[in-house]
Motif scaffolding. Structure first.
Motif, PDB file in Angstrom:
ATOM      1  N   UNK A   1       0.765  -1.264  -0.065  1.00  0.00           N
ATOM      2  CA  UNK A   1      -0.094  -0.078  -0.088  1.00  0.00           C
ATOM      3  C   UNK A   1       0.774   1.204  -0.092  1.00  0.00           C
ATOM      4  N   UNK A   2       2.015   1.256   0.746  1.00  0.00           N
ATOM      5  CA  UNK A   2       2.837   2.264   0.945  1.00  0.00           C
ATOM      6  C   UNK A   2       3.530   2.552  -0.452  1.00  0.00           C
ATOM      7  N   UNK A   3       4.031   1.580  -0.959  1.00  0.00           N
ATOM      8  CA  UNK A   3       4.665   1.675  -2.279  1.00  0.00           C
ATOM      9  C   UNK A   3       3.713   2.535  -3.480  1.00  0.00           C
ATOM     10  N   UNK A   4       2.350   1.993  -3.295  1.00  0.00           N
ATOM     11  CA  UNK A   4       1.433   2.333  -4.437  1.00  0.00           C
ATOM     12  C   UNK A   4       1.029   3.992  -3.953  1.00  0.00           C
TER      13      UNK A   4
ATOM     14  N   UNK B   1       5.857   5.468  10.421  1.00  0.00           N
ATOM     15  CA  UNK B   1       4.756   6.099  10.741  1.00  0.00           C
ATOM     16  C   UNK B   1       4.943   7.716  10.949  1.00  0.00           C
ATOM     17  N   UNK B   2       6.126   8.008  11.332  1.00  0.00           N
ATOM     18  CA  UNK B   2       6.746   9.200  11.001  1.00  0.00           C
ATOM     19  C   UNK B   2       6.825   9.799   9.790  1.00  0.00           C
ATOM     20  N   UNK B   3       7.221   9.140   8.875  1.00  0.00           N
ATOM     21  CA  UNK B   3       7.226   9.539   7.457  1.00  0.00           C
ATOM     22  C   UNK B   3       5.675   9.707   6.973  1.00  0.00           C
TER      23      UNK B   3
ATOM     24  N   UNK C   1      -4.390   4.351   6.493  1.00  0.00           N
ATOM     25  CA  UNK C   1      -2.909   3.545   6.554  1.00  0.00           C
ATOM     26  C   UNK C   1      -2.310   3.806   7.887  1.00  0.00           C
ATOM     27  N   UNK C   2      -2.550   5.191   8.432  1.00  0.00           N
ATOM     28  CA  UNK C   2      -1.733   5.330   9.487  1.00  0.00           C
ATOM     29  C   UNK C   2      -2.382   4.566  10.602  1.00  0.00           C
ATOM     30  N   UNK C   3      -3.699   4.353  10.572  1.00  0.00           N
ATOM     31  CA  UNK C   3      -4.546   3.596  11.678  1.00  0.00           C
ATOM     32  C   UNK C   3      -4.141   2.085  11.536  1.00  0.00           C
ATOM     33  N   UNK C   4      -3.821   1.552  10.513  1.00  0.00           N
ATOM     34  CA  UNK C   4      -3.258   0.085  10.140  1.00  0.00           C
ATOM     35  C   UNK C   4      -1.733   0.176  10.854  1.00  0.00           C
TER      36      UNK C   4
END
Length: 120
Positions: free
Chosen positions: A19-22, A78-80, A96-99
């Motif tokens: 997910x982050x990659x996308x 998380x910081x990023x 995504x932050x919650x995940x």
């Protein structure tokens, strides 16, 4: 457990890294190699440290050490993400932050389990 793939924390970390990659590919071009690259590396590091720790599971302290590294990489991610959320609110990364917050709690809980219950 026959494989690191049997660990819920690994599967979630893998899924979230995708997910982050996308999401990072939607950043402005100049951010792909700055904030985006850093976030991609830290998010992938979570799953990689879980795998490496699992590979050393025979040695309890090594297993714990790599789980702690995974948790530290999660905190970096998380910081990023929080920085990206502030700079690019249109990306809508609240879910995504919650995940990642929930995954952090699961990793922490798993570390405690390994500390107390794991037989080396």
């Amino acid at each position: 457990m026959k494989s690191h793939k049997d660990l819920d924390i690994y599967n979630l970390a893998f899924e979230y890294a995708l997910e982050v990659h996308q999401i990072t590919l939607r950043l402005p071009k100049y951010e792909l190699f700055e904030q985006g690259s850093q976030l991609r590396r830290s998010s992938k590091s979570i799953k990689d440290n879980i795998v490496e720790g699992y590979g050393r599971r025979r040695y309890k302290q090594d297993f714990i050490k790599f789980l702690v590294y995974a948790h530290a990489s999660l905190l970096e991610s998380l910081s990023q993400l929080e920085m990206i959320q502030q700079i690019y609110p249109e990306l809508e990364i609240n879910d995504l932050l919650e995940k990642y917050n929930m995954l952090g709690a699961k990793i922490f809980k798993f570390i405690k389990y390994v500390e107390k219950e794991w037989k080396s």
